[in-house]
Write a protein that holds these residues in place. Sequence first.
Motif, PDB file in Angstrom:
ATOM      1  N   GLU A  10      18.096  54.038  75.119  1.00 12.98           N
ATOM      2  CA  GLU A  10      17.669  53.527  76.415  1.00 12.98           C
ATOM      3  C   GLU A  10      18.815  52.728  77.030  1.00 12.98           C
ATOM      4  OE1 GLU A  10      13.700  51.683  75.752  1.00 12.98           O
ATOM      5  OE2 GLU A  10      13.873  52.819  73.878  1.00 12.98           O
ATOM      6  N   LYS A  11      19.019  52.883  78.326  1.00 11.38           N
ATOM      7  CA  LYS A  11      20.137  52.230  79.004  1.00 11.38           C
ATOM      8  C   LYS A  11      20.156  50.711  78.805  1.00 11.38           C
ATOM      9  CE  LYS A  11      22.774  52.143  83.296  1.00 11.38           C
ATOM     10  NZ  LYS A  11      23.385  50.901  82.943  1.00 11.38           N
ATOM     11  N   VAL A  49      15.613  66.226  69.833  1.00 10.81           N
ATOM     12  CA  VAL A  49      15.508  64.806  69.477  1.00 10.81           C
ATOM     13  C   VAL A  49      14.896  64.022  70.633  1.00 10.81           C
ATOM     14  CG1 VAL A  49      16.851  62.708  68.976  1.00 10.81           C
ATOM     15  CG2 VAL A  49      17.362  64.848  67.770  1.00 10.81           C
ATOM     16  N   ALA A  50      15.337  64.300  71.851  1.00 17.07           N
ATOM     17  CA  ALA A  50      14.797  63.604  73.028  1.00 17.07           C
ATOM     18  C   ALA A  50      13.297  63.867  73.169  1.00 17.07           C
ATOM     19  CB  ALA A  50      15.538  64.045  74.287  1.00 17.07           C
ATOM     20  N   ASP A  60      15.497  57.070  82.003  1.00 20.80           N
ATOM     21  CA  ASP A  60      16.387  55.931  81.747  1.00 20.80           C
ATOM     22  C   ASP A  60      17.075  56.015  80.387  1.00 20.80           C
ATOM     23  OD1 ASP A  60      17.660  53.715  82.777  1.00 20.80           O
ATOM     24  OD2 ASP A  60      16.223  52.308  81.920  1.00 20.80           O
ATOM     25  N   LEU A  61      17.404  57.242  79.967  1.00 18.82           N
ATOM     26  CA  LEU A  61      18.109  57.421  78.708  1.00 18.82           C
ATOM     27  C   LEU A  61      19.570  57.731  78.962  1.00 18.82           C
ATOM     28  CD1 LEU A  61      15.596  59.635  76.694  1.00 18.82           C
ATOM     29  CD2 LEU A  61      15.842  57.146  76.659  1.00 18.82           C
ATOM     30  N   VAL A  62      20.409  57.278  78.034  1.00 15.12           N
ATOM     31  CA  VAL A  62      21.821  57.606  78.076  1.00 15.12           C
ATOM     32  C   VAL A  62      22.230  58.196  76.730  1.00 15.12           C
ATOM     33  CG1 VAL A  62      22.451  55.902  79.830  1.00 15.12           C
ATOM     34  CG2 VAL A  62      22.513  55.257  77.415  1.00 15.12           C
ATOM     35  N   VAL A  63      23.277  58.984  76.775  1.00 12.26           N
ATOM     36  CA  VAL A  63      23.848  59.568  75.568  1.00 12.26           C
ATOM     37  C   VAL A  63      25.184  58.881  75.319  1.00 12.26           C
ATOM     38  CG1 VAL A  63      24.717  61.666  74.487  1.00 12.26           C
ATOM     39  CG2 VAL A  63      22.744  61.774  76.031  1.00 12.26           C
ATOM     40  N   LEU A  64      25.295  58.266  74.146  1.00 13.44           N
ATOM     41  CA  LEU A  64      26.559  57.657  73.738  1.00 13.44           C
ATOM     42  C   LEU A  64      27.387  58.728  73.035  1.00 13.44           C
ATOM     43  CD1 LEU A  64      25.254  54.311  72.172  1.00 13.44           C
ATOM     44  CD2 LEU A  64      25.686  54.858  74.589  1.00 13.44           C
ATOM     45  N   PRO A 104      24.264  59.853  81.483  1.00 11.50           N
ATOM     46  CA  PRO A 104      22.803  59.911  81.637  1.00 11.50           C
ATOM     47  C   PRO A 104      22.300  61.143  80.893  1.00 11.50           C
ATOM     48  CG  PRO A 104      23.902  59.681  83.764  1.00 11.50           C
ATOM     49  CD  PRO A 104      24.968  59.930  82.749  1.00 11.50           C
ATOM     50  N   PHE A 105      21.139  61.044  80.267  1.00 12.04           N
ATOM     51  CA  PHE A 105      20.653  62.162  79.454  1.00 12.04           C
ATOM     52  C   PHE A 105      20.550  63.458  80.244  1.00 12.04           C
ATOM     53  CE2 PHE A 105      17.076  64.734  77.841  1.00 12.04           C
ATOM     54  CZ  PHE A 105      17.701  65.200  76.708  1.00 12.04           C
TER      55      PHE A 105
END
Length: 117
Positions: A10-11, A49-50, A60-64, A104-105
């Motif tokens: 989550e961001k 996974v998401a 509001d998800l981000v991918v690192l 952003p995802f």
Amino acid sequence: MTEQLLHLTEKPLWDAARCAGMYEMSTRGRTLREEGFIHCSLLHQLPAVARALYGPDPADLVVLVIDGERLGSPVRFEAMKPGGEEFPHIYGPIPVDAVVEVRPFGAHTAGQGGEAP
């Protein structure tokens, strides 16, 4: 070339980690301390996974995007059950400078770039 290590989060959690200098969440609602490692994925594993963690419409998800050489902690590929698909696990915190990109995802799944860490 080695596949990139990816971590979905989550961001607001990533924003807090940037201030702290380390990222220490393992997965949704669980810390590194609770789980023992940080769950990661490879690109082809990310959509499933998401869905499993955040449902059919994650917001509001981000991918690192993580550079494994900058971690300072071991990475092991492990399956949840014998013979199952192996996922990368990081056995320690992620220094924010090991995160080379944040996307952003939705943009990530479309193959677009994102913000700098």
